[in-house]
Design an enzyme around this catalytic site. Sequence first.
Site, PDB file in Angstrom:
ATOM      1  N   ASP A  52     -54.243   1.057  10.001  1.00  0.00           N
ATOM      2  CA  ASP A  52     -53.711   0.903  11.314  1.00  0.00           C
ATOM      3  C   ASP A  52     -52.784  -0.046  11.480  1.00  0.00           C
ATOM      4  OD1 ASP A  52     -55.488  -1.158  11.163  1.00  0.00           O
ATOM      5  OD2 ASP A  52     -56.864  -0.391  12.737  1.00  0.00           O
ATOM      6  N   SER A  53     -52.482  -0.673  10.492  1.00  0.00           N
ATOM      7  CA  SER A  53     -51.365  -1.874  10.546  1.00  0.00           C
ATOM      8  C   SER A  53     -50.102  -1.121  10.342  1.00  0.00           C
ATOM      9  CB  SER A  53     -51.427  -2.633   8.828  1.00  0.00           C
ATOM     10  OG  SER A  53     -51.432  -1.813   7.913  1.00  0.00           O
ATOM     11  N   ASP A  91     -57.227   5.039   7.757  1.00  0.00           N
ATOM     12  CA  ASP A  91     -57.800   4.267   8.745  1.00  0.00           C
ATOM     13  C   ASP A  91     -58.368   4.934   9.855  1.00  0.00           C
ATOM     14  OD1 ASP A  91     -58.956   1.659   8.869  1.00  0.00           O
ATOM     15  OD2 ASP A  91     -56.804   0.673   8.940  1.00  0.00           O
ATOM     16  N   LYS A 121     -61.505   4.831   6.377  1.00  0.00           N
ATOM     17  CA  LYS A 121     -62.103   3.603   6.558  1.00  0.00           C
ATOM     18  C   LYS A 121     -62.189   3.169   7.933  1.00  0.00           C
ATOM     19  CE  LYS A 121     -59.144  -0.219   6.056  1.00  0.00           C
ATOM     20  NZ  LYS A 121     -59.181  -0.908   7.588  1.00  0.00           N
ATOM     21  N   GLU A 123     -63.785  -0.253  10.547  1.00  0.00           N
ATOM     22  CA  GLU A 123     -64.314  -1.701  10.807  1.00  0.00           C
ATOM     23  C   GLU A 123     -65.393  -1.982  11.174  1.00  0.00           C
ATOM     24  OE1 GLU A 123     -61.206  -4.081  12.738  1.00  0.00           O
ATOM     25  OE2 GLU A 123     -59.314  -3.245  11.608  1.00  0.00           O
ATOM     26  N   GLU A 191     -61.901  -8.839   4.108  1.00  0.00           N
ATOM     27  CA  GLU A 191     -60.697  -9.406   4.770  1.00  0.00           C
ATOM     28  C   GLU A 191     -60.726 -10.915   5.052  1.00  0.00           C
ATOM     29  OE1 GLU A 191     -58.251  -7.159   7.529  1.00  0.00           O
ATOM     30  OE2 GLU A 191     -56.664  -8.776   7.838  1.00  0.00           O
TER      31      GLU A 191
HETATM   32  O1  KIV Z   1     -54.820  -1.495   8.119  1.00  0.00           O
HETATM   33  C1  KIV Z   1     -54.526  -2.217   7.223  1.00  0.00           C
HETATM   34  O2  KIV Z   1     -53.703  -2.261   6.658  1.00  0.00           O
HETATM   35  C2  KIV Z   1     -55.633  -2.875   6.770  1.00  0.00           C
HETATM   36  C3  KIV Z   1     -55.459  -4.001   5.712  1.00  0.00           C
HETATM   37  C4  KIV Z   1     -56.519  -4.840   5.902  1.00  0.00           C
HETATM   38  C5  KIV Z   1     -55.349  -3.559   4.440  1.00  0.00           C
HETATM   39  O3  KIV Z   1     -56.798  -2.633   7.143  1.00  0.00           O
END
Ligand code: KIV
Length: 273
Positions: A52-53, A91, A121, A123, A191
Amino acid sequence: MPYLQDTHDKVTTERLRLMKQRNQKICCITAYDGLFARIFEEAGVDLILVGDSLANVFQGKDTTLSVTLEEIIYHTKIVKSAVSRPLVVADMPFMTFQINPDEAVRNAGILLKETECNAVKLEGASNKILQAIEYMTEIGIPVMGHIGLTPQSINKFGTYRVRGKDLEEAEKIYNDAIKLEKAGCFAVLLEKIPATLSQRISQELSVPTIGIGAGQHCDGQILVCSDMLGLSIDFNPRFVRKYANLYDDIRKAVMSYTADVQNSTFPNADESY
Ligand code: KIV
């Protein structure tokens, strides 16, 4: 023992577990488009994260909060169809998995079905999130956990500082890592935490840890592609090693092109029909 990176076989979550057992480091990077993803595959990365970056890299945003499920689906589809060997992880955007486990599983399923990515993924490690991870792994959706600095919680913490420097926070991160493994995560991303803490976690877990700003003891590393390629000039944390200076290279290349067009030296006879 053969180095698993030397084979052209598709990377699976099982292969990542074997790599950890064999002490073979796992190389991960983010990508958001097919052009870069293909280059990263050719360069030998094991795992590509459509992070999500995306918000910071592509959309020029200060936080990752605004990214939508539809945007991640769009970018993951493109990345997934461009590569064949690396494991592709999508993500889960903010508010697509936090409300309740059912909604989290439904959204993870949509991501997997629509993009054909290999895993998701997410968080955090709250009880609701752990329940969602258990449910996802049970029905065949592999999950990568993400703890330490969790950018989607920026408004709770107010800063992107290193996490786990004090004993209490370090213990919480350590215990969360164990809970994520128990819930079924195939890997845990750590992280921006002290190297000693990620070492302790990596020794304790049997699934791989993937670090970003978490020192050399993790089982693998990940960097945001635009950071390590020197495209994001305003972001220079100490954990980013810049392997190229593409911002300058691209600027100079386009300046040369502009000059050539303006003074009519491009195209020349050889470049014309
Ligand atoms: O979204 C992202 O790029 C991440 C980084 C920590 C790799 O989650």
